[in-house]
Design an enzyme around this catalytic site. Structure first.
Site, PDB file in Angstrom:
ATOM      1  N   TYR A  63      66.018  64.004  33.447  1.00  0.00           N
ATOM      2  CA  TYR A  63      67.284  63.349  33.736  1.00  0.00           C
ATOM      3  C   TYR A  63      68.083  64.272  34.656  1.00  0.00           C
ATOM      4  O   TYR A  63      68.593  65.298  34.232  1.00  0.00           O
ATOM      5  CB  TYR A  63      68.090  63.090  32.464  1.00  0.00           C
ATOM      6  CG  TYR A  63      67.490  62.107  31.498  1.00  0.00           C
ATOM      7  CD1 TYR A  63      66.485  61.219  31.886  1.00  0.00           C
ATOM      8  CD2 TYR A  63      67.925  62.051  30.179  1.00  0.00           C
ATOM      9  CE1 TYR A  63      65.942  60.314  30.990  1.00  0.00           C
ATOM     10  CE2 TYR A  63      67.391  61.142  29.276  1.00  0.00           C
ATOM     11  CZ  TYR A  63      66.398  60.280  29.685  1.00  0.00           C
ATOM     12  OH  TYR A  63      65.867  59.380  28.793  1.00  0.00           O
ATOM     13  N   PHE A 213      67.220  51.645  25.699  1.00  0.00           N
ATOM     14  CA  PHE A 213      67.906  50.466  26.249  1.00  0.00           C
ATOM     15  C   PHE A 213      68.367  49.537  25.123  1.00  0.00           C
ATOM     16  O   PHE A 213      68.143  48.318  25.179  1.00  0.00           O
ATOM     17  CB  PHE A 213      67.028  49.717  27.247  1.00  0.00           C
ATOM     18  CG  PHE A 213      66.791  50.441  28.541  1.00  0.00           C
ATOM     19  CD1 PHE A 213      67.482  51.605  28.854  1.00  0.00           C
ATOM     20  CD2 PHE A 213      65.865  49.959  29.458  1.00  0.00           C
ATOM     21  CE1 PHE A 213      67.258  52.277  30.050  1.00  0.00           C
ATOM     22  CE2 PHE A 213      65.643  50.620  30.664  1.00  0.00           C
ATOM     23  CZ  PHE A 213      66.341  51.786  30.956  1.00  0.00           C
ATOM     24  N   PRO A 214      69.015  50.062  24.081  1.00  0.00           N
ATOM     25  CA  PRO A 214      69.460  49.203  22.971  1.00  0.00           C
ATOM     26  C   PRO A 214      70.501  48.181  23.400  1.00  0.00           C
ATOM     27  O   PRO A 214      70.695  47.174  22.718  1.00  0.00           O
ATOM     28  CB  PRO A 214      70.045  50.197  21.970  1.00  0.00           C
ATOM     29  CG  PRO A 214      70.484  51.367  22.801  1.00  0.00           C
ATOM     30  CD  PRO A 214      69.444  51.464  23.888  1.00  0.00           C
ATOM     31  N   LEU A 215      71.159  48.448  24.541  1.00  0.00           N
ATOM     32  CA  LEU A 215      72.169  47.520  25.059  1.00  0.00           C
ATOM     33  C   LEU A 215      71.718  46.878  26.371  1.00  0.00           C
ATOM     34  O   LEU A 215      72.516  46.328  27.109  1.00  0.00           O
ATOM     35  CB  LEU A 215      73.499  48.249  25.259  1.00  0.00           C
ATOM     36  CG  LEU A 215      74.091  48.859  23.983  1.00  0.00           C
ATOM     37  CD1 LEU A 215      75.363  49.636  24.292  1.00  0.00           C
ATOM     38  CD2 LEU A 215      74.367  47.776  22.954  1.00  0.00           C
ATOM     39  N   GLY A 216      70.413  46.972  26.668  1.00  0.00           N
ATOM     40  CA  GLY A 216      69.873  46.340  27.861  1.00  0.00           C
ATOM     41  C   GLY A 216      69.615  47.278  29.015  1.00  0.00           C
ATOM     42  O   GLY A 216      69.025  46.878  30.016  1.00  0.00           O
ATOM     43  N   GLY A 217      70.100  48.515  28.921  1.00  0.00           N
ATOM     44  CA  GLY A 217      69.826  49.499  29.967  1.00  0.00           C
ATOM     45  C   GLY A 217      70.573  49.208  31.251  1.00  0.00           C
ATOM     46  O   GLY A 217      71.777  48.940  31.241  1.00  0.00           O
ATOM     47  N   PHE A 218      69.844  49.231  32.368  1.00  0.00           N
ATOM     48  CA  PHE A 218      70.473  49.043  33.676  1.00  0.00           C
ATOM     49  C   PHE A 218      70.921  47.602  33.911  1.00  0.00           C
ATOM     50  O   PHE A 218      71.681  47.327  34.836  1.00  0.00           O
ATOM     51  CB  PHE A 218      69.508  49.486  34.787  1.00  0.00           C
ATOM     52  CG  PHE A 218      69.115  50.926  34.693  1.00  0.00           C
ATOM     53  CD1 PHE A 218      70.048  51.938  34.873  1.00  0.00           C
ATOM     54  CD2 PHE A 218      67.811  51.298  34.410  1.00  0.00           C
ATOM     55  CE1 PHE A 218      69.698  53.268  34.779  1.00  0.00           C
ATOM     56  CE2 PHE A 218      67.448  52.629  34.313  1.00  0.00           C
ATOM     57  CZ  PHE A 218      68.384  53.613  34.495  1.00  0.00           C
ATOM     58  N   PRO A 220      72.751  45.183  31.522  1.00  0.00           N
ATOM     59  CA  PRO A 220      73.355  44.998  30.194  1.00  0.00           C
ATOM     60  C   PRO A 220      73.126  43.595  29.637  1.00  0.00           C
ATOM     61  O   PRO A 220      73.037  42.613  30.387  1.00  0.00           O
ATOM     62  CB  PRO A 220      74.848  45.257  30.461  1.00  0.00           C
ATOM     63  CG  PRO A 220      74.878  46.145  31.658  1.00  0.00           C
ATOM     64  CD  PRO A 220      73.721  45.704  32.508  1.00  0.00           C
TER      65      PRO A 220
END
Length: 287
Positions: A63, A213-218, A220
């Site tokens: 990262y 990506f628990p919230l959808g990642g790139f 949302p």
């Protein structure tokens, strides 16, 4: 109603960690490349997370590269005794910000030493082998060579515990035949649910499942159902999505990321949400 706080912690090897952690990926620059736009703000988010009780931080030396680990060291070193830092190996960044496989034993060993140096530690708490098949979907193939190399570094005392990321059940089983596996980190959220049976299998084995990506990642999560539920519960859609994950299974450990203190606090507040059974039914039907 179902109370998610019945199980508030889960094991990562010899550590019990709270089920709401923090993912450091978004602290790097755009595209997870280069330095943060707001260096002081990045440090503030990390310090706020730990001050709020977070004891599980997910990171990687690719990262940035090297950015998030150095921020973690600057913000939090010397580290609290109860803090577990999980990193991952298996990729490097090209000069053009591309994601390149780094799966050879020598590359994995170099990655361990890079993480040790940039985090400022003598041993890494947990190292996940990131399997580079499809970028966000597991694909079959042996990981014996890679995982054996990490197990050897574990035997040398450089790594406490091992996990896998972007893995199939067969790869998890292959890894467990080489060394103990304490966590699996795959993509999973309200709308990406390919790992339903894997989650249940890991729960039976006492292994943590860490959805990235628990919230959808790139991209949302966007859903009229989710938005309507959130409005009724007087919460944000992302809080509801996190609360649903906490309800899904007690072995799920969450690592939502953000570069904002305000958003961090919103994410952490999802721990206190109780979802009525009818709401769970609505959310379960979204897949």
């Amino acid at each position: 109603m179902t109370d998610l706080n019945k199980t508030s912690t889960w094991s990562l090897g010899d550590r019990q960690v709270k089920r709401m952690g923090y993912g450091a990926m978004q602290l790097a620059g755009p595209g997870v490349f280069g330095p943060p736009k707001d260096h002081a703000g990045a440090l503030a988010v990390l310090r706020e997370a730990v001050a709020a009780g977070v004891d599980h931080i997910d990171t990687s030396d690719f990262y940035g590269p090297h950015v998030t680990n150095r921020l973690i060291r600057e913000a939090l070193g010397p580290y609290p005794d109860n803090l577990t830092i999980v990193t991952k190996l298996g990729a490097i960044r090209g000069d053009d910000a591309s994601w390149l496989p780094a799966q050879e034993p020598a590359q994995l060993e170099q990655g361990v030493h890079d993480n040790l140096r940039n985090l400022g530690v003598d041993v890494l708490d947990v190292v996940n082998l990131r399997i580079m098949g499809d970028i966000h979907k597991p694909s079959e193939g042996s990981i014996e060579k890679q995982f054996t190399a990490l197990a050897e570094l574990q035997r040398k005392g450089l790594i406490r515990h091992l996990g896998v990321s972007n893995a199939t059940l067969a790869q998890v089983q292959e890894a467990r035949s080489i060394a103990p596996v304490v966590c699996v980190q795959n993509q999973y959220n309200l709308v990406e649910r390919d790992d339903e049976s894997l989650i249940d299998t890991l729960h039976e084995l006492g292994i943590a499942y860490v959805p990235y990506f628990p919230l959808g990642g790139f991209s949302p999560l966007q859903s009229e159902t989710l938005s309507n539920v959130a409005k009724r519960l007087e919460a944000t859609p992302m809080q509801v999505a996190l609360a649903w994950l906490l309800h899904r299974s007690p072995n799920l450990l969450l690592i939502p990321g953000t570069s904002s203190v305000a958003h961090l606090r919103e994410n952490l507040a999802a721990v206190d949400m109780v979802l009525p059974d009818d709401v769970l039914g609505e959310l379960n039907s979204m897949a």
